[in-house]
Design a protein around this motif. Structure first.
Motif, PDB file in Angstrom:
ATOM      1  N   HIS A 131       6.709  24.601 -12.327  1.00 55.13           N
ATOM      2  CA  HIS A 131       7.388  25.984 -13.001  1.00 55.13           C
ATOM      3  C   HIS A 131       6.970  26.783 -13.860  1.00 55.13           C
ATOM      4  N   ALA A 132       5.741  25.527 -15.159  1.00 58.07           N
ATOM      5  CA  ALA A 132       4.642  25.968 -15.690  1.00 58.07           C
ATOM      6  C   ALA A 132       3.470  27.251 -14.935  1.00 58.07           C
ATOM      7  N   LEU A 133       3.139  26.324 -14.002  1.00 59.22           N
ATOM      8  CA  LEU A 133       2.171  26.982 -12.414  1.00 59.22           C
ATOM      9  C   LEU A 133       2.750  28.753 -12.596  1.00 59.22           C
ATOM     10  N   ALA A 134       4.068  28.096 -12.188  1.00 50.76           N
ATOM     11  CA  ALA A 134       4.798  30.006 -11.298  1.00 50.76           C
ATOM     12  C   ALA A 134       5.394  30.813 -12.535  1.00 50.76           C
ATOM     13  N   TRP A 135       5.696  30.542 -13.986  1.00 52.92           N
ATOM     14  CA  TRP A 135       5.733  31.633 -14.277  1.00 52.92           C
ATOM     15  C   TRP A 135       4.358  32.073 -15.129  1.00 52.92           C
ATOM     16  N   LEU A 136       3.311  31.564 -15.220  1.00 50.84           N
ATOM     17  CA  LEU A 136       1.503  31.841 -15.607  1.00 50.84           C
ATOM     18  C   LEU A 136       1.593  33.251 -14.862  1.00 50.84           C
ATOM     19  N   PHE A 137       1.677  32.335 -13.496  1.00 49.54           N
ATOM     20  CA  PHE A 137       1.066  33.561 -12.238  1.00 49.54           C
ATOM     21  C   PHE A 137       2.207  34.098 -11.953  1.00 49.54           C
ATOM     22  N   ASN A 138       2.993  34.685 -12.403  1.00 47.22           N
ATOM     23  CA  ASN A 138       4.042  35.684 -11.420  1.00 47.22           C
ATOM     24  C   ASN A 138       4.473  35.172 -10.171  1.00 47.22           C
TER      25      ASN A 138
ATOM     26  N   PRO B  90      13.197  28.140  -7.221  1.00 48.48           N
ATOM     27  CA  PRO B  90      11.551  28.407  -5.938  1.00 48.48           C
ATOM     28  C   PRO B  90      10.295  28.217  -6.657  1.00 48.48           C
ATOM     29  N   LEU B  91      10.159  27.115  -6.074  1.00 46.26           N
ATOM     30  CA  LEU B  91       8.262  26.259  -7.096  1.00 46.26           C
ATOM     31  C   LEU B  91       7.422  26.411  -5.383  1.00 46.26           C
ATOM     32  N   PRO B  92       5.968  26.457  -6.120  1.00 50.53           N
ATOM     33  CA  PRO B  92       4.981  26.286  -5.299  1.00 50.53           C
ATOM     34  C   PRO B  92       4.696  24.744  -6.095  1.00 50.53           C
ATOM     35  N   LEU B  93       5.139  23.737  -5.136  1.00 47.08           N
ATOM     36  CA  LEU B  93       3.868  22.985  -6.053  1.00 47.08           C
ATOM     37  C   LEU B  93       2.595  22.582  -5.844  1.00 47.08           C
TER      38      LEU B  93
ATOM     39  N   GLY C  40      18.711  24.557 -21.509  1.00 45.28           N
ATOM     40  CA  GLY C  40      17.989  25.700 -20.978  1.00 45.28           C
ATOM     41  C   GLY C  40      18.155  26.013 -19.448  1.00 45.28           C
ATOM     42  N   VAL C  41      17.692  27.174 -19.372  1.00 43.33           N
ATOM     43  CA  VAL C  41      17.703  28.173 -18.394  1.00 43.33           C
ATOM     44  C   VAL C  41      16.639  28.990 -17.656  1.00 43.33           C
ATOM     45  N   GLY C  42      16.497  28.474 -17.154  1.00 42.06           N
ATOM     46  CA  GLY C  42      14.919  29.816 -15.909  1.00 42.06           C
ATOM     47  C   GLY C  42      15.336  31.198 -16.342  1.00 42.06           C
ATOM     48  N   SER C  43      14.063  32.325 -15.742  1.00 43.29           N
ATOM     49  CA  SER C  43      14.632  32.516 -14.969  1.00 43.29           C
ATOM     50  C   SER C  43      13.915  33.238 -14.009  1.00 43.29           C
ATOM     51  N   TYR C  44      14.970  33.249 -13.197  1.00 47.22           N
ATOM     52  CA  TYR C  44      14.421  32.448 -11.444  1.00 47.22           C
ATOM     53  C   TYR C  44      13.519  31.590 -11.437  1.00 47.22           C
ATOM     54  N   LEU C  45      13.376  30.742 -11.647  1.00 41.34           N
ATOM     55  CA  LEU C  45      12.648  29.285 -12.141  1.00 41.34           C
ATOM     56  C   LEU C  45      14.095  28.416 -12.415  1.00 41.34           C
ATOM     57  N   SER C  46      13.509  26.757 -13.063  1.00 35.31           N
ATOM     58  CA  SER C  46      14.800  26.453 -13.086  1.00 35.31           C
ATOM     59  C   SER C  46      16.012  26.300 -13.589  1.00 35.31           C
ATOM     60  N   VAL C  47      16.978  26.028 -12.827  1.00 35.37           N
ATOM     61  CA  VAL C  47      18.236  25.462 -14.064  1.00 35.37           C
ATOM     62  C   VAL C  47      18.722  24.843 -15.212  1.00 35.37           C
ATOM     63  N   HIS C  48      18.046  24.047 -15.185  1.00 34.98           N
ATOM     64  CA  HIS C  48      17.498  23.233 -16.012  1.00 34.98           C
ATOM     65  C   HIS C  48      16.110  23.276 -16.574  1.00 34.98           C
ATOM     66  N   GLU C  49      15.739  24.083 -17.962  1.00 33.38           N
ATOM     67  CA  GLU C  49      14.814  23.709 -18.161  1.00 33.38           C
ATOM     68  C   GLU C  49      14.910  23.532 -19.759  1.00 33.38           C
ATOM     69  N   GLY C  50      13.822  23.104 -20.394  1.00 28.80           N
ATOM     70  CA  GLY C  50      13.614  22.964 -21.512  1.00 28.80           C
ATOM     71  C   GLY C  50      12.719  24.208 -21.596  1.00 28.80           C
TER      72      GLY C  50
END
Lengths: 610, 610
Positions: free
Chosen positions: B207-214, B224-227, B489-499
């Motif tokens: 999730h952090a990878l996805a957020w940081l690099f858009n 929608p994660l890239p592992l 918590g909820v993400g922005s086009y990311l996880s529905v369970h976010e801390g």
């Protein structure tokens, strides 16, 4: 009548600090130290410290209830929290002690700038907990210095006129008030220690010592503590595993010795070190109270080959849950105390009108009314008697220099008593003259929060942290708040500030039936006025028809009118008004019979339904 | 139309477990191990695990979202929490895996009884965090055994038909949705790392990878994660301190490579170990995310001479605070999603009357309505479509075997969607036929708690733990409660369970403007029915006239009618009814224009003032 249990004099003597600091520095050089840490605490980390252990006040002149100093050979600093930033400037010469914030980072920074590379920072290992030593350790390591536990406290060495240690006689706290024999308590404690896989407990908290052995003392003000220690093995044998009590023999009458001997061997505080080492031999696991045990105890256990298990003293939780006799005792104490406070409130309304009444005179009168009960053992803390802007400081204590005349505005009185059957703590906020709409709005929001706690119902397992915001919500709605917890635990003829239970965002202990807490939301407008409405409450089990879970709620213990002149009725819901009216009816019915005719008439009026 | 984003089939094949366990035991013997720990987690400790990493399910048959197994040479156990005690008995043969409670003490006890003295318990160091390894370490030490990180996961060695690792194409998450460039995010991250005195961060949370690099990916369901991983040095140089991204090259198109290259060097996951060791050389302090970094990373850092600083990934908090573009995006997403849900609710009322509708058919229909928006990227989790007693299980997921006909009673639908502009999560509870007075009472108490959160105002610095009880108070008054947090918590086009933000007694993170949380109190009556009312809310700043402190409150994002048939009006205060009416007016006005005439008529009726 003069006040017996409180003084309104400032004990501060600013001129004394310079020669004392100079003498301490000379002693530091003699002991090869570059600096020395002076905490406010004594060996027991208590709220009230006997005169002979008020080292911080002796050295710096600062008399606040929390703080610390570090004296280096060239420079020195005093660390205080937000409550004391004004007071420290009045009491301490900043040329001698630079005033800084009481926080780990702040001490760390000072040490980094002032301790020479390789320099030695000394500390008295009895006056710091292992936790606070670890903090010092880190700070000193960062500064490239070393932390040195002193053998002989260098401050004590130069404290020429040091008062003697207190040695008030220890008294029995009779079963009629204690409600459980010391034998039964010891049994429960041993069970708890075995369950925690500990071989023994060192009792370093005098409150725990007093509770366990059903004794009370008089070594410090306001809390009937015998300062001392005990060592309790977990084993259940009658002789080989007997508990030991370490108390100055001057505190024990022959009768008291006779009463204690079946429970424990009696020794002096000087015997403690050897006894702990003896007990720790062969790898014994010894519980030390994280909150009150000195670092020296940890070192003793480890040097003797034992394991120092730093954790909660199991007595803290046992003591917090009052037994049926203590619960009934506190109810009686609160009826007695409520009657005295009610007489004071009626008197106050008559006297305050003159404009000549002062904060000190009011505090003295309140003490008189409490003494007239013929049951007063002590005040549970120095009365906060505060008018106008003085009340905006939540921890204000009146001294002759700050003493105000009570005039148009709000008067706040926060006070409590020690009786054999219970400890009280109550705050009332009283309008003198006609309050402003803002004052009525703020007071009503505080009252709504108070009622929300009083009426709260919550499942077993709920902590004080979970319900703290109930007390704040109506202030929050107006963009307001208060900067203290909503409630603290209260002892049974013991400390008025007792853990582990509390109602605050930090209160993670689950509330249990039998715990006593204060319910005291407030509001403080700097430079103008302060409001606080405080009753003590007792946690009780609640049966709810149709309910599915074991639930708890509060029984309000405190009985005294809440000033109707400060309440804006339209802000109360019908449930809140009903609670207030029912509370006032209870106050009137319970106390009415004890009142003289004039006070009874006043009480009828003060508790009329709204 | 068939469901595209969820399956209602049970993936469980009980007969497969015995030969798989036998094969694993043979491999354990070959590797000299006496037992092996099989967690549910993959290398990233994510909620959704790709098929090739569903080791626990492959070995035991258990498909729950939390759990662990330990396979010994003779015996084996599976550990699950209270949610899964029934499911584990349906999916797992207890003769193969003894079902036990998912708790440290429980694993400790099993290891003590089953690991031979001196025996070796193996674990895959990529699949356990340092914290969970410390727990295993303690358990194994107590049992007198040794804990052995495996070089090659013995389960993987015998997993013959193992699916390939996912390699969905990575897509750009455009600035129009992300609201901040990756360059700016990298800059903020580097500042945070320097402030925390770290030399670098290993990003192990996709999730952090996805957020940081858009970027977004498609390696697991519903999020929608890239592992993959990244390594970000704190230094600010353009070349010598470039970030590195570790992703399977099959996931990167040439275009994507071109976009990422200015931000980071691109490497494969196989390059991670060397890069981390390179970076750790010379004593560098490397932050590892306590929540998601495998123990293997800690070992790599330390073996290379670095310091493993295990703590929070600073991205977690940055990601939680949505920027203005993300805030506007989620509002748009919620209008779109609310319209789809409203169409479903109108359809449901018509269809449910027949008594022929099933839980699966309802879930499929809801997905259809969402797909008709032409913007649906995925469901944000498998829809909980539950009638009657099924809804009393808060985490129920319908499969063909459990599929109920919807009849007289309460239907609960908890669902959400992934759109490019935002992630949604909403629960509605709907009466079918005439609800009982008890159902209306319970639902109204849940609603009152929901409204208390929606209307809450609180000072900056307040955590979710402090307001959680607002949602429970009306249930508590009736002796009731619910056993989950009030909000996640909820993400922005990311996880529905976010801390890290949450509204629960464990939620100690201060809430900040821009955080998205769910507001979802509930009530569950075992064997009978379940109630939950869930909207997402956005933390916003509040200006209060006459207020003294910076305050926060919630903007409700979710837009869909709340069933009036389940509301007992007399239990609502006038403020609560006003909130509901205002909310329904907003729903009607915002969504009305998007509705066909029939649904618009239904919506008018469903949102009428009460």
């Amino acid at each position: 009548m003069a006040s017996q249990f409180q003084s309104f004099d400032s004990v501060n003597d600013p001129a004394a600090a310079a020669p004392r600091l100079a003498a301490l520095r000379q002693e530091l050089r003699r002991q090869g130290l570059d600096a020395f840490a002076v905490p406010r605490a004594d060996e027991h980390q208590g709220e009230y410290v006997p005169e002979n252990a008020q080292r911080l006040a002796w050295l710096t002149g600062f008399t606040g209830s929390a703080g610390a100093a570090i004296a280096g050979l060239e420079k020195a600093a005093i660390f205080v929290d937000g409550r004391y930033t004004i007071q420290v400037r009045e009491q301490v010469d900043p040329a001698l002690f630079e005033p800084l914030e009481l926080a780990a980072w702040s001490q760390e920074k000072w040490i980094a700038s002032n301790l020479p590379k390789g320099g030695a920072l000394g500390f008295d290992p009895w006056l710091h907990t292992p936790d606070s030593v670890a903090q010092l350790e880190k700070a000193v390591a960062n500064a490239g210095g070393k932390l040195v536990p002193t053998q002989h406290n260098p401050l004590d060495a130069v404290w020429a006129d040091r008062p003697p240690a207190p040695h008030a006689l220890v008294r029995l706290h009779p079963l009629a008030f204690a409600g459980e024999t010391a034998e039964a308590k010891l049994q429960r404690l041993r069970d708890a220690l075995r369950q925690a896989r500990c071989d023994a407990l060192v009792i370093s908290d005098p409150h725990a010592l007093a509770w366990l052995f059903n004794i009370r003392g008089g070594d410090v003000g306001h809390t009937p503590l015998p300062l001392g220690y005990a060592l309790v093995p977990a084993k259940d044998g009658p002789t080989e595993a007997k508990a030991q009590i370490f108390l100055d023999p001057a505190k024990l009458s022959d009768d008291m010795r006779g009463l204690l001997k079946p429970l424990a061997d009696l020794a002096t505080p000087q015997d403690l070190e050897l006894a702990v080492m003896q007990c720790a031999k062969g790898g014994a696991r010894i519980r030390l109270d994280a909150a009150t045990a000195g670092f020296a105890l940890k070192r003793l256990v480890e040097q003797a080959g034992g394991v120092a298990d730093i954790g909660a003293d199991p007595i803290a939780l046992m003591k917090a849950v009052k037994n049926p006799v203590e619960r009934e005792g506190t109810r009686i104490a609160h009826r007695r105390d409520g009657a005295a406070l009610t007489r004071f409130l009626a008197w106050f309304e008559r006297e305050a009108a003159s404009g000549k009444l002062t904060e000190i005179a009011a505090a003295e009168a309140l003490e008189d009314f409490r003494r007239e009960t013929n049951a007063l053992a002590d005040l549970s803390f120095p009365t906060i008697s505060a008018f106008g802007p003085n009340a905006a400081m939540p921890h204000y204590r009146v001294i002759r220099d700050s003493n105000r005349h009570i005039d148009q505005g709000i008067y706040l009185v926060d006070s409590g008593a020690q009786y054999n059957d219970g400890t009280t703590d109550v705050t009332r906020t009283i309008a003198v003259g006609t309050p402003t709409p803002e004052m009525r709005d703020r007071n009503t929001r505080v009252l709504k929060g108070h009622i929300a706690i009083a009426r709260a119902v919550f499942p077993k397992g709920t902590s004080g942290a979970q319900i703290d915001a109930f007390a704040r919500q109506y202030l929050w709605q107006a963009g307001l708040d208060f900067d203290h917890g909503t409630g603290h635990g209260v002892g049974s003829y013991l400390s008025v500030h007792e853990g582990p239970q509390r109602i605050s965002k930090l209160g993670n202990t689950p509330l249990q039936a039998g715990m006593i807490l204060s319910n005291e939301p407030g509001y403080y407008k700097e430079g103008a006025y302060g409001i606080r409405i405080e009753n003590l409450v007792l946690v009780e089990e609640r049966e709810i028809a149709g309910g599915e879970r074991p639930m708890l709620g509060f029984e309000t213990l405190t009985l005294a009118p809440i000033d109707l002149a400060l309440i804006e009725r339209s802000l109360l819901t019908s449930e809140e008004a009903a609670w207030l009216n029912a509370y006032h009816a209870r106050v009137r019915e319970t106390l009415g019979e004890q009142m003289d005719a004039e006070t009874a008439r006043w009480l009828d009026q003060a508790t009329r339904p709204i």
